[in-house]
Design a protein around this motif. Structure first.
Motif, PDB file in Angstrom:
ATOM      1  N   THR A  25      16.077  43.170   0.286  1.00  0.00           N
ATOM      2  CA  THR A  25      14.886  42.532   0.842  1.00  0.00           C
ATOM      3  C   THR A  25      14.276  43.368   1.968  1.00  0.00           C
ATOM      4  O   THR A  25      13.306  42.941   2.584  1.00  0.00           O
ATOM      5  CB  THR A  25      15.209  41.138   1.403  1.00  0.00           C
ATOM      6  OG1 THR A  25      16.211  41.292   2.406  1.00  0.00           O
ATOM      7  CG2 THR A  25      15.708  40.202   0.340  1.00  0.00           C
ATOM      8  N   ARG A  26      14.851  44.517   2.256  1.00  0.00           N
ATOM      9  CA  ARG A  26      14.390  45.395   3.327  1.00  0.00           C
ATOM     10  C   ARG A  26      14.301  44.649   4.647  1.00  0.00           C
ATOM     11  O   ARG A  26      13.371  44.824   5.414  1.00  0.00           O
ATOM     12  CB  ARG A  26      13.025  46.013   2.985  1.00  0.00           C
ATOM     13  CG  ARG A  26      13.009  46.754   1.650  1.00  0.00           C
ATOM     14  CD  ARG A  26      11.675  47.402   1.416  1.00  0.00           C
ATOM     15  NE  ARG A  26      11.406  48.441   2.387  1.00  0.00           N
ATOM     16  CZ  ARG A  26      11.823  49.681   2.307  1.00  0.00           C
ATOM     17  NH1 ARG A  26      12.526  50.069   1.288  1.00  0.00           N
ATOM     18  NH2 ARG A  26      11.526  50.554   3.244  1.00  0.00           N
ATOM     19  N   ASP A  27      15.257  43.792   4.884  1.00  0.00           N
ATOM     20  CA  ASP A  27      15.272  43.025   6.129  1.00  0.00           C
ATOM     21  C   ASP A  27      16.571  43.342   6.855  1.00  0.00           C
ATOM     22  O   ASP A  27      17.640  42.853   6.490  1.00  0.00           O
ATOM     23  CB  ASP A  27      15.181  41.533   5.796  1.00  0.00           C
ATOM     24  CG  ASP A  27      15.144  40.688   7.055  1.00  0.00           C
ATOM     25  OD1 ASP A  27      15.278  41.253   8.162  1.00  0.00           O
ATOM     26  OD2 ASP A  27      14.989  39.464   6.927  1.00  0.00           O
TER      27      ASP A  27
ATOM     28  N   LEU B 109      17.650  42.401   9.570  1.00  0.00           N
ATOM     29  CA  LEU B 109      18.224  41.349  10.410  1.00  0.00           C
ATOM     30  C   LEU B 109      18.649  40.129   9.595  1.00  0.00           C
ATOM     31  O   LEU B 109      19.008  39.101  10.147  1.00  0.00           O
ATOM     32  CB  LEU B 109      17.219  40.925  11.481  1.00  0.00           C
ATOM     33  CG  LEU B 109      16.862  42.026  12.472  1.00  0.00           C
ATOM     34  CD1 LEU B 109      15.839  41.542  13.457  1.00  0.00           C
ATOM     35  CD2 LEU B 109      18.112  42.506  13.195  1.00  0.00           C
ATOM     36  N   PHE B 110      18.599  40.252   8.264  1.00  0.00           N
ATOM     37  CA  PHE B 110      18.949  39.097   7.433  1.00  0.00           C
ATOM     38  C   PHE B 110      20.425  38.763   7.620  1.00  0.00           C
ATOM     39  O   PHE B 110      21.289  39.626   7.577  1.00  0.00           O
ATOM     40  CB  PHE B 110      18.657  39.400   5.967  1.00  0.00           C
ATOM     41  CG  PHE B 110      19.043  38.291   5.043  1.00  0.00           C
ATOM     42  CD1 PHE B 110      18.209  37.209   4.892  1.00  0.00           C
ATOM     43  CD2 PHE B 110      20.240  38.321   4.355  1.00  0.00           C
ATOM     44  CE1 PHE B 110      18.563  36.163   4.057  1.00  0.00           C
ATOM     45  CE2 PHE B 110      20.602  37.297   3.522  1.00  0.00           C
ATOM     46  CZ  PHE B 110      19.755  36.209   3.370  1.00  0.00           C
TER      47      PHE B 110
ATOM     48  N   GLN C 223      22.244  31.089   2.712  1.00  0.00           N
ATOM     49  CA  GLN C 223      20.971  31.407   3.339  1.00  0.00           C
ATOM     50  C   GLN C 223      20.073  32.059   2.295  1.00  0.00           C
ATOM     51  O   GLN C 223      20.531  32.854   1.488  1.00  0.00           O
ATOM     52  CB  GLN C 223      21.203  32.363   4.506  1.00  0.00           C
ATOM     53  CG  GLN C 223      19.990  32.479   5.393  1.00  0.00           C
ATOM     54  CD  GLN C 223      20.255  33.374   6.583  1.00  0.00           C
ATOM     55  OE1 GLN C 223      21.360  33.837   6.788  1.00  0.00           O
ATOM     56  NE2 GLN C 223      19.219  33.627   7.355  1.00  0.00           N
TER      57      GLN C 223
ATOM     58  N   ALA D 198      16.408  34.036   0.927  1.00  0.00           N
ATOM     59  CA  ALA D 198      15.349  34.988   1.254  1.00  0.00           C
ATOM     60  C   ALA D 198      14.455  35.072   0.029  1.00  0.00           C
ATOM     61  O   ALA D 198      14.945  35.293  -1.076  1.00  0.00           O
ATOM     62  CB  ALA D 198      15.933  36.354   1.564  1.00  0.00           C
TER      63      ALA D 198
ATOM     64  N   GLU E  39      10.191  49.226   7.976  1.00  0.00           N
ATOM     65  CA  GLU E  39      10.949  48.041   8.365  1.00  0.00           C
ATOM     66  C   GLU E  39      12.305  48.385   8.962  1.00  0.00           C
ATOM     67  O   GLU E  39      13.305  47.731   8.717  1.00  0.00           O
ATOM     68  CB  GLU E  39      11.083  47.074   7.176  1.00  0.00           C
ATOM     69  CG  GLU E  39       9.724  46.563   6.756  1.00  0.00           C
ATOM     70  CD  GLU E  39       9.761  45.879   5.431  1.00  0.00           C
ATOM     71  OE1 GLU E  39      10.075  44.701   5.406  1.00  0.00           O
ATOM     72  OE2 GLU E  39       9.451  46.533   4.414  1.00  0.00           O
TER      73      GLU E  39
END
Lengths: 473, 455
Positions: free
Chosen positions: A28-30, A32-33, A47, A49, A280
């Protein structure tokens, strides 16, 4: 515009500590997930996304807690079957989920199985470096009993310790012949595409949606590279266009050189911040070769001979004659004043400096001023280094913890046509009447034609080639 | 489709955000998220909200009104110039008006400039006329600092992005010239209304026929618009000495006015309208760039804000573990036992420990667990050594098994293998072992051999 009727729900499941959250961070290129930690049971709830497609949520990933005691759970489930009763595996799972004691002794496993039963498919994540154990086989048994397509994902396959063979055998014995090799730390550049395409193989009825997602991922990657190159072209042109009028004496020149170098560093720093944002990542993800991020310490070394040679900037003819001598002196003014001598002295003292040539500003000449410009070599070095940065970011997973250090990346080259770049930045260097007028009007002189040309040259860089094409597998 | 002012605002905020310090966009992002699903709309809403908070909207309004005022001022000046030019060329009433002379002095400059503009417009790509340039320069000088400079730069960029710069400048140039010519017409109208003029043409050596021809051909086109042309007799009679006859004066005044309107005012009007239409067309075609770094980064930001994320409930409680508790020493039936748990590293346990202890088969799946427990129930060893792989995660299953095994021995110790491996999870192991009350010094195998032998 793809019309999404219902978002696909995919649960990411697996043994604890196999990098499920890491995988999702990268997919998800996140960065901080969720929460990532090298301890069992870091993720303690489910959780989600969502992945957007044409402004609609098209796919929802569910990150689940790790399975920790599948052997015990299987025993427990067996104990729920009354003697003489005939239950198939799916019935057994349902029996377990209905059991009032289930979420006491197997709280996490219960959450996972609930989520698995609600999902369209499961990604079963294993750490390819791990041995295959009985508990893994029991996990596979339990997940298959959920009667959902299971796609095994071998995580961390890029590690030298990874051994995929035993895993592939186990999958095959369970009737799972399609699997994905992935690495959350250094994912394949088409990692997202790969994942969607393979999911399309196990979820045939959702293939159009997954295809659209795959296409959109490729498009996003291309857009990203092009936007980044846009920024880099702007950086090159801005730096090339820096022009500082300076009085013709050694002290003043020395000071001006320092100021101009600082300006260049600031421009590069701001460029890098924008690039990191575009990809990101954050400033924690990139450690400039020399010092940290604090102001003024930013990569002092673009101006050092060592950096230039390392980046493969040839200081020979054409490309950067100026840098070789420390300064190029405009032939026209060479014989005119003593200033020439002092200029070379000042520039040579701080070797590879920015004094490159004199502008064509006639008024300044009358006032006995010189114009300082950044040398070609420095522009080339900036371009090279930041193309490398882009290539490295493109191959970096959003689960990575170690900051990126360019010196250590293997592909230290970023070959592009140096002389073409220098030709393309030419217009930015010229102080034409039009440009001076534009700056008087308050516009930042734009060189849209030059920018296009610089962009073309930079896009030809070898390391960027694979990023702008489709369908690599 | 966005209004120009929205795009302008977006551009200004974009420029503002490229220079530190960063704006606090939390609220703006939320507003944008609530407003639409569409990235472009979100960007515009966000920009509007940010611009309001950071003074850019005010600067936009100020700049706009400055532009309006400056254009009006320029038009007013043009009007005055036109009026005075008209009055000057007509002269005072003491002398008859030389029609040819007056016409040339009024129309020569505007016409030449129109041709020059046209030529430059066709030849060079960015010429919009000198009045436009001058206007742009003046405004640029006035909007030089703070948010206004940002707004002005945004204006210039937007104009350039729409490839409309020269149309803008052309529109301004033509508007100003139009007002000059309008001033001329007004001046002439006023003068002809309130003063008594007579008209002549003069020559030293040309024949009457030339002037008849000239006056008629000049008057032909205005004639189509209703401006009367003096007839041949009147023209012939007006040579050198003025003909003070009402119809002749009316005809000449009409002719002069018609010529200025049709050859001066009308072409400028056409050019003006053309520029305005071209501008409109260009702005219609203007769209937001959604694939530059700025828009992409913001898009990611929006996605991030929307996509994270629901959870299924509060996180489960951390596990609480019972302390490991073995059998009483007097219940022990044998000395020592060794077992490898969930690892293949225990294959050489016999060589290492076989002399001093009973080595159980490695323990992995359900069956082997059961077997091992049964074996331990028979053995009831005083000392039990469990061999583990430090690279494994100390998961709940492992710990439960460890507790179960330990309950059949008096004393239990753990030997972690592969502790030097980079993937060894030592801290996790230490924490888990401490939880169940096992010694956390992970021991060297020599010491453990000694321990197994009871020393």
């Amino acid at each position: 515009m793809f019309k999404v009727d219902r978002a696909l729900q995919i649960a990411v499941v697996g043994h604890t500590n196999t990098g499920k959250t890491s995988l999702l961070r990268t997919l998800t290129r996140d960065r901080l997930f969720g929460e990532v930690n090298d301890a069992p049971g870091t993720t303690r709830h489910v959780q989600s996304a969502s992945v957007m497609l044409d402004d609609q949520a098209a796919l929802v990933w569910y990150d689940t807690p790790g399975l920790e005691d599948s052997v015990g759970l299987r025993d427990y489930i067996e104990s729920l079957v009354r003697p003489g009763e005939r239950l198939d595996n799916h019935d057994r799972i349902e029996r377990f989920l209905a059991d009032p004691m289930a979420d006491v002794s197997f709280e996490q496993e219960h959450r996972v199985l609930v989520q698995a039963m609600q999902s369209d498919a499961l990604l079963y994540v294993v750490d390819a470096r791990d041995e295959v154990l009985a508990k893994h086989r029991d996990e596979l048994f339990l997940l298959q009993a959920c009667a959902r397509p299971v796609l095994p994902v071998l995580n961390f396959v890029a590690s030298p310790q990874a051994d995929t063979k035993p895993w592939v055998q186990v999958f095959a014995r369970q009737g799972m012949h399609v699997y994905v090799g992935f690495d959350s730390i250094s994912p394949p550049i088409n990692g997202q595409q790969m994942m969607y395409d393979t999911l399309g193989q196990v979820l045939a009825e959702h293939r159009p949606l997954l295809n659209a997602l795959s296409v959109s991922a490729a498009q996003q990657r291309r857009d990203r590279v092009i936007a980044a190159i846009d920024l880099l072209a702007a950086l090159c042109l801005t730096v090339a266009g820096l022009n500082r009028m300076v009085k013709d004496d050694a002290a003043a020149i020395e000071q001006a050189i320092k100021k101009q170098q600082d300006e260049v560093r600031k421009h590069e720093q701001s460029f890098v911040e924008h690039i990191l944002e575009l990809y990101e990542f954050s400033t924690e993800d990139y450690l400039p070769t020399t010092e940290g991020w604090s102001e003024g310490q930013w990569q002092a070394d673009v101006f050092s001979e060592e950096t230039l040679t390392k980046l493969g900037i040839k200081l020979g003819k054409g490309a950067a004659v100026g840098a070789a001598a420390g300064a190029v002196v405009d032939i026209l003014s060479a014989g005119l004043s003593l200033g020439t001598g002092t200029l070379i002295g000042a520039a040579a003292g701080s070797a590879w400096q920015s004094v490159d040539r004199f502008g064509k500003d006639i008024a300044a000449k009358w006032r006995g001023q010189r114009s300082l410009m950044v040398s070609d070599a420095v522009v080339l070095a900036l371009a090279t280094r930041n193309i490398q940065l882009m290539a490295a970011l493109e191959q970096r997973g959003h689960a990575s913890h170690q900051p990126l250090i360019l010196d250590k990346t293997q592909k230290a080259t970023a070959a592009f046509d140096h002389s073409a770049l220098l030709d393309a930045i030419g217009p930015a260097r010229q102080q034409t009447v039009k440009r001076q007028l534009a700056s008087l009007v308050g516009a930042v002189p734009t060189n849209s034609a030059a920018a296009r040309e610089v962009k073309q040259v930079l896009l030809q860089a070898d390391v960027l080639q694979p990023l702008t094409v489709d369908g690599l597998h | 489709m966005f209004k120009f002012i929205d795009l302008w605002c977006y551009e200004a905020v974009r420029l503002r955000e490229q220079t530190p310090p960063a704006l606090d966009d939390q609220q703006a992002n939320q507003v944008a998220l609530d407003a639409s699903n569409n990235l472009a709309k979100r960007l515009v809403v966000r920009a509007r909200s940010l611009a309001g908070a950071s003074g850019l909207t005010a600067a936009c309004q100020e700049s706009l009104s400055l532009m309006r005022v400056s254009v009006l001022l320029a038009m007013g000046l043009g009007l005055l110039t036109g009026i005075s030019a008209a009055l000057a060329s007509l002269g005072d009433t003491s002398q008859p008006v030389n029609v040819i002379w007056a016409l040339v002095s009024l129309l020569l400059l505007p016409t030449v400039m129109l041709f020059i503009w046209f030529a430059m417009f066709v030849v060079t790509s960015d010429s919009g006329g000198w009045f436009g340039r001058l206007w742009q320069f003046t405004i640029g000088r006035l909007l030089r600092d703070g948010p206004r400079a940002m707004v002005w730069r945004a204006w210039l960029q937007l104009v350039q992005q729409a490839r409309s710069e020269r149309w803008w400048l052309a529109l301004l140039t033509h508007t100003i010239w139009f007002s000059v010519l309008l001033g001329m017409v007004l001046g002439m109208f006023t003068a002809f209304s309130l003063r008594h003029y007579t008209f002549v043409w003069q020559t030293t050596w040309l024949s009457d026929g030339v002037f008849v021809q000239l006056a008629q051909s000049i008057g032909a086109l205005p004639g189509k618009f209703g401006f009367t042309v003096p007839n041949v007799q009147t023209i012939q009679a007006s040579g050198n000495v003025a003909l003070d006859e009402p119809s002749a004066r009316l005809a000449w005044a009409n002719w002069l006015m018609g010529a200025v309107v049709v050859f001066g005012l009308l072409p400028r009007l056409i050019a003006m309208v053309t520029s305005a239409l071209a501008l409109r067309y260009r702005y219609r075609a203007l769209s937001m760039t959604l694939n530059d770094a700025y828009a992409l980064s913001l898009g990611h930001k929006f996605d991030r804000l929307t996509m994270r994320s629901q959870v299924d409930g509060p996180p489960g409680a951390q596990e609480t573990w019972p302390q490991i508790s073995g059998i009483a020493p007097e219940d022990a039936l044998s000395d020592a036992a060794v077992v490898a748990l969930e690892t293949r590293l225990g294959e050489n346990l016999h060589e290492q420990f076989g002399v001093h202890a009973t080595v159980l088969p490695p323990l992995d799946d359900r069956a082997s667990r059961k077997q091992a427990q049964e074996r331990l129930l028979e053995l009831k060893p005083r000392r039990l050594l469990v061999v583990l792989d430090a690279r494994q995660t100390p998961d709940r299953g492992l710990v439960r098994t460890l507790l179960a095994l330990g309950s059949h021995a008096v004393d239990t110790k753990v030997l972690l293998q592969q502790v030097d491996d980079e993937r060894a999870r030592l801290s996790a192991w230490r924490a888990r072992l401490a939880d169940i009350g096992l010694p956390t010094d992970l021991g060297r195998s020599d010491d453990l051999v000694a321990w197994l032998r009871g020393r």
